[in-house]
Design an enzyme around this catalytic site. Structure first.
Site, PDB file in Angstrom:
ATOM      1  N   THR A   1     -94.538  60.608 -50.748  1.00  0.00           N
ATOM      2  CA  THR A   1     -94.115  59.315 -50.207  1.00  0.00           C
ATOM      3  C   THR A   1     -92.816  58.843 -50.870  1.00  0.00           C
ATOM      4  OG1 THR A   1     -95.520  58.241 -51.870  1.00  0.00           O
ATOM      5  CG2 THR A   1     -96.459  58.524 -49.676  1.00  0.00           C
TER       6      THR A   1
ATOM      7  N   LYS B   1     -88.215  59.807 -58.338  1.00  0.00           N
ATOM      8  CA  LYS B   1     -87.010  60.312 -59.019  1.00  0.00           C
ATOM      9  C   LYS B   1     -86.526  59.349 -60.094  1.00  0.00           C
ATOM     10  CE  LYS B   1     -85.272  63.252 -55.282  1.00  0.00           C
ATOM     11  NZ  LYS B   1     -86.209  62.911 -54.190  1.00  0.00           N
TER      12      LYS B   1
ATOM     13  N   ASP C   1     -84.087  56.861 -65.848  1.00  0.00           N
ATOM     14  CA  ASP C   1     -83.594  55.892 -66.841  1.00  0.00           C
ATOM     15  C   ASP C   1     -84.177  56.201 -68.231  1.00  0.00           C
ATOM     16  OD1 ASP C   1     -82.381  53.537 -67.905  1.00  0.00           O
ATOM     17  OD2 ASP C   1     -82.674  52.512 -65.980  1.00  0.00           O
ATOM     18  N   ILE C   2     -83.918  55.332 -69.187  1.00  0.00           N
ATOM     19  CA  ILE C   2     -84.448  55.518 -70.538  1.00  0.00           C
ATOM     20  C   ILE C   2     -85.966  55.331 -70.524  1.00  0.00           C
ATOM     21  CG2 ILE C   2     -82.323  54.822 -71.687  1.00  0.00           C
ATOM     22  CD1 ILE C   2     -83.740  52.069 -72.224  1.00  0.00           C
ATOM     23  N   GLY C   3     -86.628  55.862 -71.542  1.00  0.00           N
ATOM     24  CA  GLY C   3     -88.085  55.882 -71.591  1.00  0.00           C
ATOM     25  C   GLY C   3     -88.734  54.534 -71.372  1.00  0.00           C
TER      26      GLY C   3
ATOM     27  N   TYR D   1     -81.361  73.457 -45.349  1.00  0.00           N
ATOM     28  CA  TYR D   1     -82.694  74.003 -45.100  1.00  0.00           C
ATOM     29  C   TYR D   1     -82.725  75.512 -45.239  1.00  0.00           C
ATOM     30  CZ  TYR D   1     -83.889  69.388 -43.312  1.00  0.00           C
ATOM     31  OH  TYR D   1     -84.110  68.041 -43.200  1.00  0.00           O
TER      32      TYR D   1
ATOM     33  N   ARG E   1     -88.747  66.146 -42.057  1.00  0.00           N
ATOM     34  CA  ARG E   1     -88.308  66.018 -40.667  1.00  0.00           C
ATOM     35  C   ARG E   1     -88.611  67.236 -39.808  1.00  0.00           C
ATOM     36  NH1 ARG E   1     -82.612  63.783 -42.615  1.00  0.00           N
ATOM     37  NH2 ARG E   1     -83.280  65.096 -44.384  1.00  0.00           N
TER      38      ARG E   1
HETATM   39  O1  6AU Z   1     -87.552  67.867 -45.069  1.00  0.00           O
HETATM   40  P1  6AU Z   1     -86.657  66.639 -45.144  1.00  0.00           P
HETATM   41  O2  6AU Z   1     -85.200  67.008 -45.312  1.00  0.00           O
HETATM   42  O3  6AU Z   1     -86.882  65.682 -44.037  1.00  0.00           O
HETATM   43  O4  6AU Z   1     -87.090  65.833 -46.448  1.00  0.00           O
HETATM   44  C1  6AU Z   1     -86.976  66.364 -47.744  1.00  0.00           C
HETATM   45  C2  6AU Z   1     -87.614  65.440 -48.748  1.00  0.00           C
HETATM   46  C3  6AU Z   1     -86.926  64.084 -48.879  1.00  0.00           C
HETATM   47  C4  6AU Z   1     -86.108  64.200 -50.146  1.00  0.00           C
HETATM   48  O5  6AU Z   1     -86.067  62.970 -50.849  1.00  0.00           O
HETATM   49  C5  6AU Z   1     -86.867  65.238 -50.968  1.00  0.00           C
HETATM   50  O6  6AU Z   1     -87.581  66.041 -50.030  1.00  0.00           O
HETATM   51  N1  6AU Z   1     -86.026  66.122 -51.810  1.00  0.00           N
HETATM   52  C6  6AU Z   1     -86.294  66.287 -53.202  1.00  0.00           C
HETATM   53  C7  6AU Z   1     -87.501  65.877 -53.876  1.00  0.00           C
HETATM   54  C8  6AU Z   1     -88.782  66.100 -53.269  1.00  0.00           C
HETATM   55  O7  6AU Z   1     -87.490  65.485 -55.020  1.00  0.00           O
HETATM   56  C9  6AU Z   1     -85.395  66.984 -53.994  1.00  0.00           C
HETATM   57  C10 6AU Z   1     -84.355  67.718 -53.406  1.00  0.00           C
HETATM   58  O8  6AU Z   1     -83.635  68.446 -54.062  1.00  0.00           O
HETATM   59  N2  6AU Z   1     -84.200  67.621 -52.047  1.00  0.00           N
HETATM   60  C11 6AU Z   1     -85.012  66.863 -51.251  1.00  0.00           C
HETATM   61  O9  6AU Z   1     -84.816  66.854 -50.030  1.00  0.00           O
HETATM   62  O10 6AU Z   1     -87.953  63.119 -49.042  1.00  0.00           O
END
Ligand code: 6AU
Length: 263
Positions: free
Chosen positions: A62, A95, A98-100, A216, A234
């Site tokens: 999410t 994601k 920031d600091i701890g 992709y 997507r």
């Molecule tokens: O398959 P998508 O492109 O519709 O969605 C990819 C999902 C998105 C991004 O925020 C996440 O994966 N993502 C992440 C994550 C999971 O941390 C890292 C990354 O390098 N690339 C990426 O797309 O929700």
């Protein structure tokens, strides 16, 4: 030579992280290494997808801060209920960076209270060890398993998380393997005698990119390269796609690619 790895089932007994053990068990029981990324902006859509796609996934990811009509009661409470009904884990893709001390508050407080309900969250390694320590401290009063993924590599074009940064991210994860159970990455990371769970975004069977930097790869490319769990957004629920049919397709492709690499 192509990567061969032990079966998910055979990794359950030996994995250092309680959360990873639970996850590997779900994957084995449900025969799925698919994580669906529920990047939608209303609670109805989120909960509808979580209910209808729940049987096909091991994890739902999410971005809870993008839900327009979010409240803890109307989004989190039913989502947790669905996670129990369909036996999946919840991954809030926060994601942290920031600091701890700050990430500890962001993880535990505010309107989201992520640590209360998200089995998994993720963080950038950029700030150094304090970010892991701060997040781990945030799990202190939680009785259920919690786990952290560090972003070691990104799927987006021109990502700065490469080479030495990626190596140092792996070193950071080694400091606390009970909590940091794996990586967001595009490749297998860690030594052969380690068992980090690799979760891989940027997976799509019908598209090459999104015009905003996303790239992709196919399911086969990701899994044969060492990914344990494919993350698909997507590719499954974009307009015009039948999300249930696409989930079945990605789950089948993911499981087939996985069985082909098992030792
Ligand atoms: O398959 P998508 O492109 O519709 O969605 C990819 C999902 C998105 C991004 O925020 C996440 O994966 N993502 C992440 C994550 C999971 O941390 C890292 C990354 O390098 N690339 C990426 O797309 O929700």
């Amino acid at each position: 030579s192509p990567i061969t790895l032990k079966a998910y089932e055979d990794r359950i007994a030996t994995h250092p992280s309680p959360l990873a053990r639970r996850l590997l068990k779900i994957m084995t029981d449900k025969k799925t290494n698919l994580c669906v990324s529920l990047d939608v902006d209303t609670k109805d859509e989120l909960l509808r997808l979580a209910d209808t796609l729940g049987p096909y996934v091991c994890v739902f990811k999410t971005h809870v801060d993008t839900i327009e009509d979010y409240t803890y009661e109307s989004v989190i409470v039913p989502l947790v209920e669905l996670s129990k009904r369909h036996n999946f884990l919840i991954f809030e893709d926060r994601k942290f960076a920031d600091i701890g001390s700050t990430v500890k508050s962001q993880y535990t407080s505010g309107i989201f209270k992520i640590v209360q309900w998200a089995h998994i969250t993720n963080a950038h390694a950029l700030p150094g060890p304090g970010i892991v320590d701060g997040l781990c401290a945030g799990t202190k009063d939680i009785s259920e398993e919690r786990g952290l993924l560090l972003l070691a590599e990104m799927s987006s074009s021109g990502s700065l998380a490469t080479g030495d940064y990626t190596d140092k991210t792996v070193d950071l994860a080694r400091r606390n393997k009970l909590f940091t159970f794996g990586f967001i990455a595009q490749n297998r990371l860690g030594a052969d005698d380690e068992d980090f769970i690799i979760m891989t975004p940027g997976v799509g069977l019908d598209d090459k990119g999104d015009g905003l930097g996303q790239q992709y790869r196919t399911v086969d490319d990701a899994v044969s390269g060492g990914s344990d769990i494919i993350i698909v957004g997507r590719g499954i629920f974009a307009k015009g796609r039948d999300a249930v049919a696409e989930s079945k397709r990605y789950r089948e492709a993911g499981w087939k690619a996985y069985t082909a690499r098992v030792k």
